[in-house]
Design a protein around this motif. Structure first.
Motif, mmCIF file in Angstrom:
data_model
loop_
_atom_site.group_PDB
_atom_site.id
_atom_site.type_symbol
_atom_site.label_atom_id
_atom_site.label_comp_id
_atom_site.label_asym_id
_atom_site.label_seq_id
_atom_site.Cartn_x
_atom_site.Cartn_y
_atom_site.Cartn_z
ATOM 1 N N GLU A 46 37.976 40.714 35.665
ATOM 2 C CA GLU A 46 38.827 39.846 36.485
ATOM 3 C C GLU A 46 40.128 40.563 36.840
ATOM 4 O OE1 GLU A 46 37.586 35.322 35.171
ATOM 5 O OE2 GLU A 46 39.088 36.363 33.967
ATOM 6 N N SER A 49 39.429 43.537 39.285
ATOM 7 C CA SER A 49 39.103 43.134 40.664
ATOM 8 C C SER A 49 40.345 42.989 41.536
ATOM 9 C CB SER A 49 38.321 41.822 40.654
ATOM 10 O OG SER A 49 39.163 40.728 40.298
ATOM 11 N N GLU A 57 32.061 43.927 40.734
ATOM 12 C CA GLU A 57 31.139 42.799 40.916
ATOM 13 C C GLU A 57 30.835 42.108 39.608
ATOM 14 O OE1 GLU A 57 27.316 44.552 42.212
ATOM 15 O OE2 GLU A 57 26.580 44.161 40.164
ATOM 16 N N TRP A 58 30.574 40.807 39.694
ATOM 17 C CA TRP A 58 29.882 40.098 38.624
ATOM 18 C C TRP A 58 28.392 40.330 38.838
ATOM 19 C CZ3 TRP A 58 32.697 39.409 34.806
ATOM 20 C CH2 TRP A 58 33.918 38.729 34.807
ATOM 21 N N GLN A 466 33.682 31.653 36.049
ATOM 22 C CA GLN A 466 33.445 32.768 36.970
ATOM 23 C C GLN A 466 32.312 32.437 37.941
ATOM 24 O OE1 GLN A 466 33.634 33.230 33.523
ATOM 25 N NE2 GLN A 466 35.777 33.855 33.679
ATOM 26 N N HIS A 468 28.915 33.273 40.245
ATOM 27 C CA HIS A 468 27.645 33.975 40.043
ATOM 28 C C HIS A 468 26.784 33.762 41.279
ATOM 29 C CE1 HIS A 468 25.549 30.185 39.267
ATOM 30 N NE2 HIS A 468 26.485 29.866 38.385
ATOM 31 N N LEU A 475 32.953 37.780 43.324
ATOM 32 C CA LEU A 475 34.015 37.963 42.338
ATOM 33 C C LEU A 475 35.390 37.669 42.915
ATOM 34 C CD1 LEU A 475 35.219 39.002 39.653
ATOM 35 C CD2 LEU A 475 34.918 41.323 40.509
#
Length: 618
Positions: A46, A49, A57-58, A466, A468, A475
């Motif tokens: 986090e 980013s 990226e997640w 978060q 997804h 993200l």
């Protein structure tokens, strides 16, 4: 932009360990970063980013995050991935192979161990992966070291053609300290160069690379012995010397300021010669490590037999001063320091529970009413709280995605006592995408009689909300394609007529749908569709209130499990037949209530009404 991003070269910033790692990764010139959220590692990505000039990226799970980072490294980019300790279990297949193939761009893997299990199902020591995979392990003790080691890890990775593990613990991840930071360096990307003998890991190719891996470990051993990250902190009290790493060093310094301490930051390979040097100076040598005796066993195997470790110290939890001081003073035969006694107060019990209006509550309220007739396999997420009061509606929780396979095993291992019970698997949207899809496919393929509840609250809730692949957001909040769970489970083989999408706030529909689907002896899927109340997708509705004169004390609303509802007073009533009823008259905290109306549907006497309506009536 955050203050960390805007900081000038050589600025001093107050950073958590997670923020400091992100800063170090960015300054090292990393171009690719991937992770799956998991406490205590979540904030690393986090924070990362927010920085420019890199891709973050997640990923859908830790294995994919590892593979994205490996692909970036193969292409010459400095690459990074982060996960909590159990995540590396998921990623280990790809990880164990790239340790043989090696790297092009630096590859750094941050693994956060939850020492003390504040938010995990087990306490795992990720240092073993260094020994298992023959890769170096770095362990910071504070935020400054986390920042510096993150930068150094990329240099180490490229210099020795190896992935590098940055092993963290909760204490390092979340505690803040002042960090001296610098500026980003430029790192050129050469691009991917085809080399089948290196990157196509057939047995023949892998065998050819193993000798280099073995030779590399010998070189890393010498590097660890000479590393400035490993240093001897001299002391005047030579009775006991300590070998330690990570935040345990801070605890040792606080507990025994006059003792010699060998502080290790480059912890694998273990620098045996440095330990021998300390051992020659002291009467006793104690290895202080959280949690497993990895260094202790390595040192004993190297011939240092007169050392102590887990014979004095626990293998569980953090080694804080209140643990270290009594253990070492007892070993030395010294009296324990006097303890300050304080008045003992019993805190008001506050068990973990779901948020007001959590869409999972309606599902567990319904499952609790069917409890005698169902076996319920649970999973990892907010909905794990369904095991607690007042629902008591989970039988198992093992690991991410395990609800699916465990439910199938329960189905195939029915006994005389359970043959008539329905088997239900409960899993969240993020967890289903993480590791549940394969289990769903397995249930279908092997003709399981399981009802799967996919609780889609459009977020990864337990780790802080978060995004997804099922949220429609990336993200950085950018729009992305959103998974359609109905189409997905149909593609996995579930019959369309056995897929139901419901509103979890409508309790009669929830109960009826679960009852109907569990009665049909084949695979069925029920998908709930309400966003998490803490997510950007949730819209608060008008709150409700209990009309005191209409409340009969039935307590049904309490069984929903909403924390906005509390018992105002209790009464015992003896019925004409002699049975005793415990009446619970309730009230609703309108400031907490978000208007989901689940309690309204549970209320027989219709004593729960909109707060505005109640105010108008008064």
């Amino acid at each position: 932009m955050s203050a960390a991003v805007q900081a000038k070269p050589q600025s001093r910033l107050l950073l958590s360990g997670n923020d400091a790692i992100a800063r170090g990764v960015w300054e090292a010139g990393a171009k690719v970063a991937a992770a799956y959220p998991g406490t205590p590692s979540t904030e690393i990505l986090e924070s990362l980013s927010l920085y420019p000039d890199l891709y973050a990226e997640w990923s859908v799970n830790e294995k994919v995050a590892m593979e994205v980072a490996i692909g970036g490294s193969m292409s010459g980019a400095r690459s990074f991935c982060a996960m909590k300790h159990v995540g590396l279990n998921v990623a280990s297949d790809a990880f164990m192979t790239v340790t043989v193939a090696g790297v092009i761009g630096g590859l750094v893997i941050a693994v956060a161990d939850d020492v003390g299990m504040s938010s995990s199902q087990n306490e795992q020591d990720s240092r073993f992966w260094g020994r298992f995979a023959h890769v170096p392990v770095l362990e910071p003790a504070d935020s400054q070291e986390a920042y510096e080691m993150a930068k150094y890890a990329f240099e180490l990775s490229e210099a020795y053609n190896t992935p590098v593990i940055l092993r963290l613990t909760t204490r390092v991840c979340h505690v803040k300290a002042v960090v001296q930071v610098g500026e980003r360096v430029k790192h050129d990307i050469g691009g991917f160069k085809s080399d089948a003998r290196r990157w196509v890991m057939t047995p023949a190719n892998a065998k050819g690379l193993l000798p280099a891996q073995i030779a590399r470990e010998g070189k890393l051993q010498k590097l660890a012995e000479a590393s400035p990250m490993n240093f001897l902190d001299d002391g005047s009290d030579k009775r006991v010397g300590f070998v330690t790493s990570g935040p345990a060093y801070m605890h040792l310094r606080e507990s025994f300021p006059d003792a010699p301490v060998l502080k290790l930051g480059f912890t694998y390979p273990v620098p045996v010669a440095l330990v021998e040097k300390l051992a020659a100076q002291v009467e006793h040598l104690v290895v202080v490590e959280e949690t497993e005796p990895l260094m202790e066993q390595e040192l004993k195997a190297a011939g240092l037999l007169k050392i102590h470790g887990k014979d004095l110290l626990p293998r569980l939890g953090e080694l804080t001063p209140n643990v270290l001081i009594p253990a070492i003073k007892t070993f030395l035969g010294e009296p324990l320091p006097p303890t300050t006694t304080y008045p003992k107060f019993e805190p008001f019990p506050r068990p973990p529970t779901m948020c007001a209006a959590c869409p999972h509550m309606g599902v567990y309220y319904s499952l609790a009413r069917m409890r005698k007739n169902v076996q319920i396999s649970g999973d990892i997420g907010c909905y794990t709280l369904g095991a607690g009061h007042p629902w008591n509606a989970l039988d198992t929780t093992i690991s991410m995605g395990a609800s699916m396979g465990i439910a199938l095993g329960m189905d195939k291992a029915r006994s005389e006592e359970t043959k008539d019970k329905s088997v239900v698997a409960v899993i969240g949207d993020s967890t289903f995408l993480h590791m549940g899809m394969q289990g769903m496919l397995d249930i279908v393929y092997n003709r399981g009689n399981v009802t799967v509840l996919i609780l889609d609250n459009r977020t990864t809730g337990m780790t802080g909300g978060q995004n997804h692949a099922g949220t429609g957001k990336g993200l950085k909040g950018d729009e992305t394609p959103r998974v359609d769970f109905v189409k997905l489970v149909e593609a996995l083989g579930v019959k369309p007529e056995r897929i139901k999408k419901i509103d979890p706030y409508v309790l009669p529909v929830v109960f009826k749908t679960i009852k109907q689907e569990t009665a049909i002896p084949e695979v069925s899927v029920i998908i709930t569709d309400r966003p998490c109340v803490l997510s950007e997708f949730y819209t608060k509705i008008e709150p409700y209130k209990v009309v005191d004169d209409d409340c009969t004390g039935c307590g049904n609303c309490i069984n929903v499990g909403c924390p906005a509802i509390t018992v105002k007073r209790s009464e015992t009533k003896v019925r004409p037949d002699g049975k005793v009823n415990e009446l619970k008259f309730t009230t609703i905290d309108t400031a907490m209530c978000t208007g989901c109306h689940m309690c309204v549907e549970s209320c027989g006497p219709n004593a729960i009404v909109l707060a505005k309506r109640a105010a108008a009536a008064e």
